[in-house]
Motif scaffolding. Structure first.
Motif, PDB file in Angstrom:
ATOM      1  N   SER A 294     -20.330  40.412  39.879  1.00  0.00           N
ATOM      2  CA  SER A 294     -20.236  39.907  41.111  1.00  0.00           C
ATOM      3  C   SER A 294     -20.224  40.619  42.238  1.00  0.00           C
ATOM      4  O   SER A 294     -19.387  41.516  42.482  1.00  0.00           O
ATOM      5  CB  SER A 294     -19.080  38.926  40.941  1.00  0.00           C
ATOM      6  OG  SER A 294     -18.823  38.030  42.171  1.00  0.00           O
ATOM      7  N   GLY A 296     -20.110  39.262  45.271  1.00  0.00           N
ATOM      8  CA  GLY A 296     -19.080  38.665  46.478  1.00  0.00           C
ATOM      9  C   GLY A 296     -19.917  38.631  47.516  1.00  0.00           C
ATOM     10  O   GLY A 296     -20.946  38.019  47.652  1.00  0.00           O
ATOM     11  N   SER A 297     -19.248  38.825  48.847  1.00  0.00           N
ATOM     12  CA  SER A 297     -19.796  38.879  50.186  1.00  0.00           C
ATOM     13  C   SER A 297     -21.077  39.823  50.278  1.00  0.00           C
ATOM     14  O   SER A 297     -21.729  39.398  51.227  1.00  0.00           O
ATOM     15  CB  SER A 297     -18.858  39.233  51.139  1.00  0.00           C
ATOM     16  OG  SER A 297     -18.238  40.588  51.089  1.00  0.00           O
ATOM     17  N   LYS A 298     -21.220  40.948  49.354  1.00  0.00           N
ATOM     18  CA  LYS A 298     -22.108  41.934  49.378  1.00  0.00           C
ATOM     19  C   LYS A 298     -23.494  41.375  49.072  1.00  0.00           C
ATOM     20  O   LYS A 298     -24.503  41.897  49.050  1.00  0.00           O
ATOM     21  CB  LYS A 298     -21.603  43.121  48.915  1.00  0.00           C
ATOM     22  CG  LYS A 298     -20.514  43.954  49.504  1.00  0.00           C
ATOM     23  CD  LYS A 298     -20.091  45.166  48.673  1.00  0.00           C
ATOM     24  CE  LYS A 298     -18.863  45.906  49.266  1.00  0.00           C
ATOM     25  NZ  LYS A 298     -18.388  46.977  48.781  1.00  0.00           N
ATOM     26  N   ARG A 299     -23.534  40.379  48.312  1.00  0.00           N
ATOM     27  CA  ARG A 299     -24.565  39.818  47.395  1.00  0.00           C
ATOM     28  C   ARG A 299     -25.709  39.394  48.537  1.00  0.00           C
ATOM     29  O   ARG A 299     -26.894  40.126  48.243  1.00  0.00           O
ATOM     30  CB  ARG A 299     -24.316  38.658  46.577  1.00  0.00           C
ATOM     31  CG  ARG A 299     -25.534  38.152  45.921  1.00  0.00           C
ATOM     32  CD  ARG A 299     -25.394  37.132  44.922  1.00  0.00           C
ATOM     33  NE  ARG A 299     -24.903  35.894  45.299  1.00  0.00           N
ATOM     34  CZ  ARG A 299     -24.759  34.719  44.901  1.00  0.00           C
ATOM     35  NH1 ARG A 299     -25.108  34.547  43.568  1.00  0.00           N
ATOM     36  NH2 ARG A 299     -24.732  33.390  45.575  1.00  0.00           N
ATOM     37  N   ILE A 300     -25.503  38.909  49.612  1.00  0.00           N
ATOM     38  CA  ILE A 300     -26.461  38.441  50.654  1.00  0.00           C
ATOM     39  C   ILE A 300     -27.205  39.957  51.158  1.00  0.00           C
ATOM     40  O   ILE A 300     -28.561  39.937  51.500  1.00  0.00           O
ATOM     41  CB  ILE A 300     -25.849  37.791  51.633  1.00  0.00           C
ATOM     42  CG1 ILE A 300     -26.876  37.261  52.826  1.00  0.00           C
ATOM     43  CG2 ILE A 300     -24.863  38.530  52.349  1.00  0.00           C
ATOM     44  CD1 ILE A 300     -28.274  36.527  51.964  1.00  0.00           C
ATOM     45  N   TRP A 301     -26.490  40.882  51.403  1.00  0.00           N
ATOM     46  CA  TRP A 301     -27.026  42.189  51.847  1.00  0.00           C
ATOM     47  C   TRP A 301     -27.792  42.734  50.812  1.00  0.00           C
ATOM     48  O   TRP A 301     -28.841  43.322  51.044  1.00  0.00           O
ATOM     49  CB  TRP A 301     -26.053  43.014  52.468  1.00  0.00           C
ATOM     50  CG  TRP A 301     -25.174  42.574  53.534  1.00  0.00           C
ATOM     51  CD1 TRP A 301     -23.934  42.045  53.571  1.00  0.00           C
ATOM     52  CD2 TRP A 301     -25.533  42.048  54.848  1.00  0.00           C
ATOM     53  NE1 TRP A 301     -23.689  41.460  54.806  1.00  0.00           N
ATOM     54  CE2 TRP A 301     -24.453  41.369  55.750  1.00  0.00           C
ATOM     55  CE3 TRP A 301     -27.033  42.418  55.589  1.00  0.00           C
ATOM     56  CZ2 TRP A 301     -24.699  41.102  56.717  1.00  0.00           C
ATOM     57  CZ3 TRP A 301     -27.078  41.875  56.769  1.00  0.00           C
ATOM     58  CH2 TRP A 301     -25.878  41.279  57.554  1.00  0.00           C
TER      59      TRP A 301
END
Length: 571
Positions: A294, A296-301
Motif C-alpha cells: 500500500s 497510502g497518500s503517495k499512491r496518487i503521486w
C-alpha cells in the motif's frame, strides 16, 4: 516382443528428431559456420590474420568501441528503468495495472527505426508539436538526438520493456511466503525490497541486462538513423555501409566484421550463463501473486509519475509522427491550410512498393510464425524427453536456434547471403534476391522466440499422460497430435504471436536481403527516411503503429476466450 514393440514406437521419434536436427543445422548452424569460415580463413586455411587486420583498422576499432559503449550504457539504463517499472507495477497497489502493462510493453512491439523516426521528428527544430507550443529548437541548430547520448536514450526506451517483462515474470514466480515472512518479522517496504526481493531477482536482472545488451548490439534502425548523422558509427552500420560499397572483396570483408560482432554477442551470453549459475537460488513453494504494498497518500503521486512517463514515451513521438504525416512537406506547421491526407493516399494506394511491402511482410511473417509453432511443438517434446540421448540431441538442436537468435540480425543476413548466393545444389534453384530467403532467415532468427514458451510448457507437463498413450498403442505422431499439441497449443500460440509481431516490423534481418519486388515494411520505411521522403516514412510508420496496436488489442479481446498464457503480455 515388448522390446521390439517399444523400438517400433520410437522409430517415429528417431526420424522426427533427425529431421529437426538437420533442419536446425541447415538453417541456423551452417550459415553461421560459413560466416566464421570465411572470416577466419585465408587461402583456404584457418588463420587469424583477417581478424587481426580487421581489428587493427581504425574504422573497425571505432565502430567496435561505439557498439560496446552504446550497448553497455543503454543496457544499464534499460535494466534500471525496466526494473523500477516492474517493481512499481508488480509490488504496489497502483491502479489500472493491466492498461499500464500494455502501454509499457507497446514500445517493444514498435519497430526500432519507427521509434527513431518518431523521436527525430518529435524533438527536432522542425517538430510540429514543439513548434506549436513554442518549445522547438532554433531552425538550423543541431538535432539534440544526433549524439551518443541520444542514441543511448532511444536504445534504452526501446529495450527497457524487455527487462520489465523478465523482472515482472520473475516477481510472479516468487512464493508468497517469502514476502509474508519478511513482513511478519517487521520489515518495511524498503527493507523487503533490498534484503529479499532484489537479491532473489539477481538472475532475472542479469538476464534482462544481457538481453538488452545483445539487442542494442545488433540494433540497426536506431543505430543507422541516429548514428549516421551523429557520426557515431557502430558495427551493424559499418557492415551495412561496407556491403553497400559492392567492392570485389566485400563479402570476406563484412564476414570478418560479422565475426567480431558475433563473438561479442556470444561472449556476453557465456558471461551471463556463468554469472547466473553463481547467483542461482532455489525457491520452495508455489508461485503466487506478490504483495500489493500500500502506497497510502503517495499512491496518487506515483500514478501521476507513471502516467506522465508513459505519456511522454508514447504520446509525444506518436503525435509528432502523425503531425508530420499530415503535412505535404516536412517542416511545415500543422494548420487547417496545411492539413491533408495525401501522404496516406500515396503510401496506401499510389505507391506500389508500399503495397508490396505490406503484402510481403504479412505473408512471410505469418508463414514464419506458423512454421515455428509447428517446429516448436516437436522440438519442445525432445528438449524435455525422458531418454537422455533424445534429450541431449534435442537440446543441441535448440541450442543452434538460441545462438541464431542471440547473434545480431545483420550477422544472420550475411550468413544467409553466403549460404544462398549460389543456386541450391542438385535443384539449381536460386533463393538469393527472392522473398523466400527472407522467410528462411526469419525462421532461423526467430525460432528461439517461439520455442521458449513451448519448451517451458513441456517441462511442466506430467509424463504419465504419455505413458497412458503408449500403453494404449498410440504412435509418436498420434501422441503429439492427440495429447501434447492440444496441451501446449496456448504456449505455441503465444510464441507464434510474438514471432509474427517481431517479423512483421523488423528491419535488421531483411536490411541486406531485400531486393526490388521483395521489399518488407521495415526496409521500405527505412529507405523512405534515408532517401529524404520523411513525410511518406511518417505516414507508413503511422499505419504500421496502428496495425500493431490493433493486433495487440485484438489479442487482448481474445484473452478471456483462450487458455491462460496464450496472449504473451497477459497474465
Amino acid at each position: 516382443m515388448a522390446q521390439a514393440q517399444n523400438s517400433k514406437l520410437l522409430n517415429g521419434e528417431r526420424i522426427s528428431l533427425a529431421i529437426l536436427l538437420l533442419c536446425a543445422t541447415l538453417l541456423c548452424g551452417l550459415p553461421l559456420l560459413l560466416v566464421f569460415k570465411i572470416g577466419l580463413t585465408q587461402d583456404g586455411a584457418l588463420a587469424l590474420t583477417p581478424l587481426a587486420e580487421a581489428i587493427s583498422s581504425r574504422s573497425v576499432q571505432r565502430a567496435l568501441w561505439h557498439s560496446m559503449e552504446s550497448s553497455l550504457l543503454s543496457a544499464l539504463a534499460a535494466t534500471v528503468l525496466g526494473t523500477v517499472l516492474a517493481l512499481v507495477v508488480g509490488l504496489t497497489d497502483v491502479r489500472a495495472k493491466g492498461l499500464l502493462v500494455f502501454l509499457i510493453l507497446l514500445p517493444m512491439m514498435i519497430p526500432p527505426h519507427v521509434t527513431a523516426i518518431a523521436w527525430i521528428q518529435a524533438l527536432g527544430p522542425a517538430s510540429p508539436v514543439l513548434r506549436w507550443i513554442g518549445l522547438a529548437p532554433e531552425i538550423g541548430s543541431t538535432h539534440p538526438l544526433y549524439s551518443r547520448e541520444g542514441l543511448v536514450l532511444l536504445l534504452t526506451l526501446q529495450h527497457s520493456p524487455l527487462v520489465f517483462l523478465l523482472v515482472r515474470a520473475a516477481l510472479r514466480s516468487f512464493p508468497r511466503e517469502l514476502s509474508d515472512a519478511a513482513r511478519v518479522s517487521g520489515a518495511g517496504a524498503f527493507r523487503l525490497l533490498t534484503r529479499v526481493t532484489l537479491p532473489l531477482l539477481a538472475p532475472a536482472l542479469l538476464a534482462g541486462f544481457a538481453l538488452a545488451f545483445i539487442a542494442a548490439l545488433g540494433n540497426f534502425g536506431i543505430n543507422a538513423l541516429i548514428g549516421i548523422p551523429a557520426r557515431y558509427t557502430t558495427l551493424p552500420v559499418l557492415i551495412w555501409r561496407r556491403l553497400a560499397s559492392f567492392g570485389p572483396d566485400v563479402l570476406p570483408n563484412v564476414a570478418v566484421i560479422s565475426v567480431i560482432l558475433a563473438m561479442v554477442a556470444l561472449a556476453a551470453l557465456l558471461i551471463q550463463g556463468f554469472l547466473q549459475r553463481r547467483m542461482r537460488a532455489s525457491l520452495i513453494g508455489l508461485p503466487q501473486d506478490p504483495l500489493a504494498i500500500s502506497l497510502g497518500s503517495k499512491r496518487i503521486w506515483v500514478e501521476v509519475g507513471l502516467w506522465s512517463f508513459v505519456g511522454l514515451v508514447l504520446l509525444l513521438p506518436a503525435a509528432s509522427l502523425l503531425a508530420t504525416s499530415l503535412v505535404k512537406t516536412y517542416g511545415l506547421p500543422l494548420s487547417s491550410s496545411t492539413l491533408n491526407l495525401d501522404n496516406f493516399a500515396e503510401v496506401l494506394w499510389r505507391q506500389s512498393v508500399t503495397l508490396r511491402a505490406f503484402a510481403n511482410s504479412t505473408l512471410i511473417a505469418a508463414i514464419a510464425a506458423g512454421v515455428i509453432a509447428v517446429i516448436s511443438i516437436f522440438l519442445g517434446y525432445f528438449v524435455s524427453h525422458r531418454y537422455k540421448a533424445y534429450r541431449r540431441t534435442g537440446t543441441a538442436t535448440a541450442a543452434q536456434a538460441e545462438i541464431a537468435f542471440a547473434v545480431p540480425g545483420l550477422v544472420m543476413s550475411i550468413a544467409f547471403i553466403l549460404a544462398f548466393i549460389h543456386p541450391l545444389p542438385f535443384l539449381n534453384i536460386s533463393l538469393y534476391n527472392t522473398l523466400w530467403i527472407i522467410l528462411i532467415a526469419y525462421i532461423s532468427a526467430f525460432l528461439a522466440v517461439g520455442l521458449k514458451p513451448v519448451a517451458a510448457a513441456f517441462v511442466q507437463m506430467d509424463r504419465s499422460l504419455e505413458d497412458a498413450a503408449r500403453v494404449s498403442g498410440a504412435g509418436f505422431f498420434r501422441r503429439i497430435r492427440r495429447v501434447f499439441a492440444p496441451l501446449v497449443a496456448p504456449s505455441a500460440a503465444s510464441g507464434a504471436i510474438l514471432v509474427f509481431l517481431t517479423a512483421y516490423n523488423e528491419v535488421t534481418v531483411s536490411a541486406l536481403l531485400w531486393s526490388t519486388g521483395n521489399e518488407t515494411i521495415g526496409t521500405t520505411i527505412f529507405n523512405y527516411e534515408d532517401g529524404g521522403y520523411t513525410t511518406l516514412a511518417a505516414a507508413m510508420s503511422v499505419v504500421v503503429v496502428l496495425a500493431t496496436i490493433l493486433v495487440m488489442l485484438g489479442m487482448n479481446g481474445l484473452a478471456k476466450r483462450v487458455p491462460s498464457g496464450t496472449i504473451p503480455w497477459k497474465d
